[in-house]
Scaffold this active site. Sequence first.
Site, PDB file in Angstrom:
ATOM      1  N   GLY A 115      -9.742 -22.921  29.175  1.00  0.00           N
ATOM      2  CA  GLY A 115      -9.246 -21.629  29.616  1.00  0.00           C
ATOM      3  C   GLY A 115      -9.496 -20.563  28.572  1.00  0.00           C
ATOM      4  O   GLY A 115     -10.132 -20.799  27.549  1.00  0.00           O
ATOM      5  N   GLY A 128      -6.437 -18.925  22.196  1.00  0.00           N
ATOM      6  CA  GLY A 128      -5.500 -19.326  21.163  1.00  0.00           C
ATOM      7  C   GLY A 128      -4.045 -19.055  21.437  1.00  0.00           C
ATOM      8  O   GLY A 128      -3.198 -19.405  20.610  1.00  0.00           O
ATOM      9  N   GLU A 136     -10.196 -26.225  19.720  1.00  0.00           N
ATOM     10  CA  GLU A 136     -10.993 -25.761  20.856  1.00  0.00           C
ATOM     11  C   GLU A 136     -12.363 -25.270  20.397  1.00  0.00           C
ATOM     12  O   GLU A 136     -13.382 -25.549  21.034  1.00  0.00           O
ATOM     13  CB  GLU A 136     -10.254 -24.653  21.588  1.00  0.00           C
ATOM     14  CG  GLU A 136      -9.071 -25.136  22.403  1.00  0.00           C
ATOM     15  CD  GLU A 136      -8.250 -24.012  22.989  1.00  0.00           C
ATOM     16  OE1 GLU A 136      -7.579 -24.243  23.999  1.00  0.00           O
ATOM     17  OE2 GLU A 136      -8.267 -22.893  22.423  1.00  0.00           O
ATOM     18  N   LYS A 154      -7.155 -12.318  33.399  1.00  0.00           N
ATOM     19  CA  LYS A 154      -7.721 -12.522  32.058  1.00  0.00           C
ATOM     20  C   LYS A 154      -9.051 -11.785  31.862  1.00  0.00           C
ATOM     21  O   LYS A 154      -9.665 -11.880  30.807  1.00  0.00           O
ATOM     22  CB  LYS A 154      -7.926 -14.017  31.803  1.00  0.00           C
ATOM     23  CG  LYS A 154      -6.671 -14.865  32.010  1.00  0.00           C
ATOM     24  CD  LYS A 154      -5.555 -14.449  31.100  1.00  0.00           C
ATOM     25  CE  LYS A 154      -4.274 -15.213  31.365  1.00  0.00           C
ATOM     26  NZ  LYS A 154      -4.392 -16.646  31.149  1.00  0.00           N
TER      27      LYS A 154
END
Length: 260
Positions: A115, A128, A136, A154
């Site tokens: 994501g 984060g 990640e 987003k």
Amino acid sequence: QAEDGIRDRSPSRGLGDVYKRQVLPLSMNVDADQLKRAAAEAAFEYIHSGMVLGLGTGSTVRPLLKLLGDALASGSLAGIVAVPTSIDTELQARAMGIELIGLSDRPAIDLTIDGADEVTPGLDLIKGAGGALLREKMVAQVSRRLIIIADDSKSAERLGLLSPLPVEVIPWELKSQVRFLESRGAEVAIRQSDDGDPVESDNGLLFLDCWFPGGIDDPVSLEKAMQARAGIIESGLFLGLADEALIASEGGVEVRRRSE
């Protein structure tokens, strides 16, 4: 083409090629959880038997883990091993019966699905908020393909407009890092839990959340400055890493691909 099939990547210079397709027919007035599931279902179509997968962290990845676990249990997928990017994902994946390996157990990862907190049209990212940015990024950098799944909340025209930039730092002399980031134009807060204690990462480090009024003017320059700063371990800027983004909205799932 780099060694082990891992492609050299650099920050995007312009907008990525954007391809739109209706992956799932979505009803009107869908909620955020439905959008996250729609993005996860679209990403699930990219998974094939025998793959080495990177499993991201966060609420959009959770429905993907369920889909993968069910497919492995039914036998419709087989021979898959996965690298989790956080302790939380590791626990969820084990509960789903997904076989896990370490990052050093394979020379490269075939596909990572993760994501993001922000996605620009050129597929640069801020990640984060879930506290897993270091692992990640380690997984993303050794992945042959990185697909980002998100809902349309987003999507941002430039980085830093919607969410703070997380920066993972060592705890020692924390205020010196705060001053450094403030000198780069950030409004900085130490990430805290509900009880007021600093939030620790899976790596035993702390997070500074950095707001940039009006967004980040030059993400590449900022990233270079942070990389050169002792005590800053990693930032949530993911520049030039994502290959595709699956963005779910009420109208369907939009597929954005980075131009080569």
